[in-house]
Design an enzyme around this catalytic site. Sequence first.
Site, short mmCIF file in Angstrom:
data_model
loop_
_atom_site.label_atom_id
_atom_site.label_comp_id
_atom_site.label_asym_id
_atom_site.label_seq_id
_atom_site.Cartn_x
_atom_site.Cartn_y
_atom_site.Cartn_z
N HIS A 177 0.84 -1.20 0.00
CA HIS A 177 0.00 0.00 0.00
C HIS A 177 0.87 1.24 0.00
O HIS A 177 1.96 1.28 0.59
CB HIS A 177 -0.94 0.01 1.21
CG HIS A 177 -0.23 0.18 2.54
ND1 HIS A 177 -0.06 1.41 3.14
CD2 HIS A 177 0.35 -0.73 3.35
CE1 HIS A 177 0.58 1.25 4.28
NE2 HIS A 177 0.86 -0.03 4.43
N HIS A 189 0.93 5.75 -1.61
CA HIS A 189 0.38 6.80 -2.49
C HIS A 189 1.11 6.75 -3.83
O HIS A 189 1.98 7.59 -4.13
CB HIS A 189 0.52 8.16 -1.83
CG HIS A 189 -0.21 8.29 -0.53
ND1 HIS A 189 -1.50 7.86 -0.36
CD2 HIS A 189 0.17 8.80 0.68
CE1 HIS A 189 -1.90 8.09 0.88
NE2 HIS A 189 -0.90 8.66 1.53
#
Length: 350
Positions: free
Chosen positions: A134, A136
């Site tokens: 995970h 951005h």
Amino acid sequence: MMPAKFQLLAVLAFGLTMLFIENQIQKLEESRAKLERTIARHEVAEVEQRHSEEAGRDLSPLADKDDMVIIYNRVPKTASTSFTNIAYDLCGKNRFHVLHINTTKNNPVMSLQDQVRFVRNVSSWREMKPGIYHGHVAYLDFSKYGVKGRPMYINVVRDPIERLVSYYYFLRFGDNYRPGLRRRKQGDKKTFDECVSSGGSDCAPEKLWLQIPFFCGHHSECWKAGSRWALEQAKANLVNEYLLVGVTDELEDFIMMLEAALPRFFRGATELYRTGKKSHLRKTAEKKPPTKETIAKLQQSDIWKIENEFYEFALEQFQFVRAHAVREKDGELYVLAQSFFYEKIYPKVN
């Protein structure tokens, strides 16, 4: 001639008899269907066992079910920390790995060499499988890097203006996840309404342009604010490349559906979200809802119109998937049971 009273009783008796017979026929049909499913499952189990015995000696040490990789390329301020906390809480119990993709200055666009490194890492790092990555990071199409196998993508989106407002105050006041951490805009007391009214850069329509490029990917056009090509590419990727994309306002439903579809990772996630301490932990501090005038001003921009079109598209798709996966009963949602089975399996196993 039979009195009217007895005629009525006879009609009632006949009606009750027919209802009873229909009920018994329905029960027989249900029993027959249940028996057929049981026989079919038994046949499937026998076939799977036979193939397993035949191929057992050739199996690699890593079973197929443990070779799965999920990428959650999380969009900022969409409840992504709340969701990843659940993954971290479950990883020990459900025996999978969770890895944070920490990019320099949270830049969602990777260099070409980093794209290749990342794709190769995810594809070949067997010790980290099964795993959830995970961070951005904008969407990456694994098929163009010459590797075998592709990860499963998931994500969550949020109303564009709500997301921007949350991010605006987050940069100034932080949240209750790490309250002592100094934020980039700390000390700036200007409200979001005041920022929009004065034409500030932190609340400009260009700042709305984020969810589309995250789904669009690493093409230059993806990052051109207001690009309709980027919008269509993001829509195509959402439908074709993502297993499930939820929405912030319906996060529990998103988690419930993931648990039903991928219990290997998310078994126990729904209960943890409802009762756990971490799931609701991160909330932006000092956030003030924008006025109707502020919202109306932002909604005049073409950038908002395109970003909102993508959000509405994602919301409609999520609600469509949910409608075929869960049902509501007495105010509670529950996941539908399997509605298909296999039959007429040949050749028969001796």
